[in-house]
Write a protein that holds these residues in place. Structure first.
Motif, PDB file in Angstrom:
ATOM      1  N   LYS A  52       0.848  -1.186   0.000  1.00  0.00           N
ATOM      2  CA  LYS A  52       0.000   0.000   0.000  1.00  0.00           C
ATOM      3  C   LYS A  52       0.884   1.237   0.000  1.00  0.00           C
ATOM      4  O   LYS A  52       1.959   1.234   0.612  1.00  0.00           O
ATOM      5  CB  LYS A  52      -0.903   0.006   1.239  1.00  0.00           C
ATOM      6  N   GLU A  58      -3.293   3.406  -0.743  1.00  0.00           N
ATOM      7  CA  GLU A  58      -3.815   2.719  -1.924  1.00  0.00           C
ATOM      8  C   GLU A  58      -2.906   1.544  -2.304  1.00  0.00           C
ATOM      9  O   GLU A  58      -1.691   1.603  -2.165  1.00  0.00           O
ATOM     10  CB  GLU A  58      -3.923   3.701  -3.092  1.00  0.00           C
ATOM     11  N   VAL A  59      -3.534   0.470  -2.773  1.00  0.00           N
ATOM     12  CA  VAL A  59      -2.795  -0.723  -3.161  1.00  0.00           C
ATOM     13  C   VAL A  59      -1.940  -0.426  -4.386  1.00  0.00           C
ATOM     14  O   VAL A  59      -2.402   0.187  -5.357  1.00  0.00           O
ATOM     15  CB  VAL A  59      -3.758  -1.887  -3.459  1.00  0.00           C
ATOM     16  N   HIS A 194       2.666  -2.581   6.834  1.00  0.00           N
ATOM     17  CA  HIS A 194       1.974  -1.291   6.729  1.00  0.00           C
ATOM     18  C   HIS A 194       1.257  -0.979   8.042  1.00  0.00           C
ATOM     19  O   HIS A 194       0.623  -1.834   8.639  1.00  0.00           O
ATOM     20  CB  HIS A 194       0.971  -1.339   5.573  1.00  0.00           C
TER      21      HIS A 194
END
Length: 603
Positions: A52, A58-59, A194
């Motif tokens: 991310k 966001e991926v 993350h």
């Protein structure tokens, strides 16, 4: 009843065994001239995982390039921050050597910035070994799931266009990248790092407990400063985090004006008073540097800076800065405390119960011949899985024949683990009673006890005791810390004890011959977010026999948020209907009533 206590292998034994295993692998590799490739965490996309964006979350879909050895990364002078030819595991590491890469793991990076001030700790976590340099075998020592483990990996590092993809090898020191990779292996992939929390990082890296303290507009600056000074003076590791702010909002502008990242973790590296102002030295793994008041000060004093090379002086100025306590309170959401102490003793053991109704329990007995300070952590399991429970750790004086005496300290949590504060123990005998309020026939408790000194003058043992000792210990907490309302005309006392996440209700029935029947009812609060037991949901009212004391209701938050609830405690006395109905209900539900058996009332 079956009770077993298994003491954990010492970390020294674990480290020695891990080193011996690495030596054996190295001997085989040296004969063939090969380098080690970790079969459990291979240098492929599966080990990278789902990534991310570190800012937006966001991926990111990117093809993984072949991983490189440390010596193979690009190192031109004019592009890199370092100009050192040979790579090293570490060499005089500094907080400003930690640099975050293309991964949203600022919590882990902040913990490593803080740990960089503890050279002995870095040597313990990632030791320098010949087999790392020539065979590519890396060992990183982490405290995972309540025990020390040697995480063995190879020295191949993910790259993109010849540069480190994730954390950077500043001055060709690899310790940050190696530790990051070990955490990725533990979690399953780099993508799982993350939003890594500094508390988890501190505990994994040191084996010591850690905690988070919240900051808001009502936080008193004097108290906040005093607490930070206390933690810093104790040698603890400190970090802090800013809140997540809505993009393009007025609140976000407040951070942009002084170049502070939102939703970001920073290490707290020192405190000082300067011209009657109280300042914190903060550091992080990015280049954005605070530009508010006091940011013009050098990160370190001249004597320290003189011993640094020009590159280190430049990095210290770009990644480390000073901030006043009032700005810290205004800009930060919370701070983290890693309760690491250099000279310490850690005891670990696992307690397993297989218990039937009416069987004894066991409690921990501590006999001290000299003063010591202990912290206790307990993780609790049911059939090998974690569940939320109302947990208490109560510390009592111990009388002769192991009788439970005065309640000295009590710690409470609603969840699967509990950690105490640092508790002073003077010479004497104590009982440490760990209670899960809900009854379970199968229980597993993992204990960890930390001491800043050797425990050679202390004896720790488990002893058997009736279940009523556990029950009385909880009622002592309610008596000492709860609120009492005596209703003279009906000769009862209603107690209400409120913790951060739960509430407990108790009744004293002072009547000599009449039962009291109790029902607890929630009058405000979201019942879907609450867990309740006893008279909250039983069809039958809870009976309290004459001249006895009984816990009659428990309510807790199903979320890790402070509980907000109002409860009405209703009662009735001496109704024949209640007597027969409750006796029948108690017989039907007898397997669940042991936790709440009424106790003999003590005048």
């Amino acid at each position: 009843m079956t009770i077993t206590v298994e003491f954990a292998t010492t970390k020294e034994e674990i480290f020695k065994k891990g080193d011996e295993e690495c030596q054996e692998i190295a001997e085989k590799l040296r004969k063939t001239g090969e380098v080690y490739i970790d079969p459990d965490f291979p240098p492929y996309e599966t080990s990278i995982g789902v990534l991310k964006h570190k800012d937006t979350g966001e991926v990111q879909v990117q093809k993984s390039e072949p991983w490189l050895q440390p010596k193979e990364f690009i190192k031109p002078h004019y592009l890199r921050e370092d100009c050192v030819d040979e790579w090293k595991v570490w060499d005089n590491p500094q907080p400003f050597h930690v640099k975050q890469g293309d991964l949203g793991n600022c919590g882990l990076m902040a913990a490593l910035v803080a740990i960089a001030q503890k050279k002995g700790l870095i040597e313990q976590i990632v030791p320098k070994k010949d087999y790392t340099m020539d065979c590519g075998i890396v060992q990183v020592r982490l405290f995972v799931d309540g025990e020390w483990k040697v995480i063995k990996t190879d020295f191949l590092i993910p790259q993109k266009n010849g540069w480190e993809r994730f954390s950077k090898m500043t001055k060709r020191q690899c310790w940050v990248a190696f530790i990051e990779k070990a955490f990725a292996k533990v979690k399953g992939s780099y993508g799982q790092l993350h939003s890594f929390c500094p508390t988890e990082a501190f505990t994994c890296l040191t084996g010591h407990p850690s905690k988070r303290n919240w900051i808001n507009s009502e936080t008193n600056c004097d108290t906040l400063w005093e607490d930070l000074v206390k933690y810093n003076s104790s040698g603890y590791l400190l970090a802090a985090a800013t809140p997540k702010i809505k993009e393009a909002s007025e609140e976000e502008k407040k951070y942009e004006e002084v170049d502070i990242d939102t939703d970001h973790a920073y290490a707290i590296l020192g405190l000082k008073e300067h011209d009657d102002h109280r300042l914190l030295r903060l550091g992080h793994g990015n280049r954005m540097r605070f530009t508010g008041t006091w940011s013009h000060l050098h990160a370190y004093d001249n004597e320290f800076l003189e011993d640094l090379c020009p590159l280190d002086r430049e990095m210290s100025n770009s990644r480390i800065f000073w901030m006043e306590i009032k700005d810290f309170r205004r800009l930060f959401l919370c701070y983290y405390v890693g309760e690491y102490q250099k000279e310490s003793t850690v005891l670990e053991f696992k307690e397993t119960f297989r218990r039937k109704q009416g069987d004894d329990m066991q409690i921990l007995r501590l006999t001290n011949q000299k003063h010591c300070e202990l912290e206790v952590g307990i993780k609790t399991f049911k059939n090998g899985k974690r569940y939320k429970h109302n947990l208490f750790l109560n510390i009592h004086k111990c009388f002769e024949d192991n009788q439970c005496g005065e309640l000295l300290h009590s710690f409470n949590a609603y969840g699967s683990q509990l950690e105490s504060d640092k508790v002073p123990f003077h010479p004497g005998v104590y009982l440490l009673i760990f209670v899960r309020v809900q009854y379970d026939p199968c229980m597993e408790n993992e204990w960890t006890i930390w001491s800043s000194t050797a425990l050679d003058k202390s004896q720790i043992q488990f002893i058997s005791c009736p279940f009523s000792v556990h029950y009385r210990s909880v009622t002592e907490v309610i008596l000492k810390y709860g609120e009492a309302e005596k209703i003279e005309q009906d000769q009862i006392v209603v107690y209400k004890w409120r913790g951060k996440y739960n509430c407990i209700f108790m009744i004293d029935n002072l009547q000599e011959s009449e039962y009291v029947y109790v029902k607890c009812k929630i009058t405000s609060g979201n019942e879907e977010e609450l867990w309740t037991c006893l008279s909250f949901f039983n069809k039958c009212w809870h009976p309290v026999p004459p001249m006895s004391r009984s816990i009659v209701g428990v309510v807790a938050s199903n979320k890790y948020e402070p509980i907000t609830v109002t409860v009405d405690v209703q009662y009735s006395i001496n109704y024949l209907y209640f007597k027969w109905i409750n006796r029948f209900g108690a017989w039907i539900d007898r397997d669940h009533l042991e936790n709440f058996t009424p106790l003999e009332f003590e005048n």
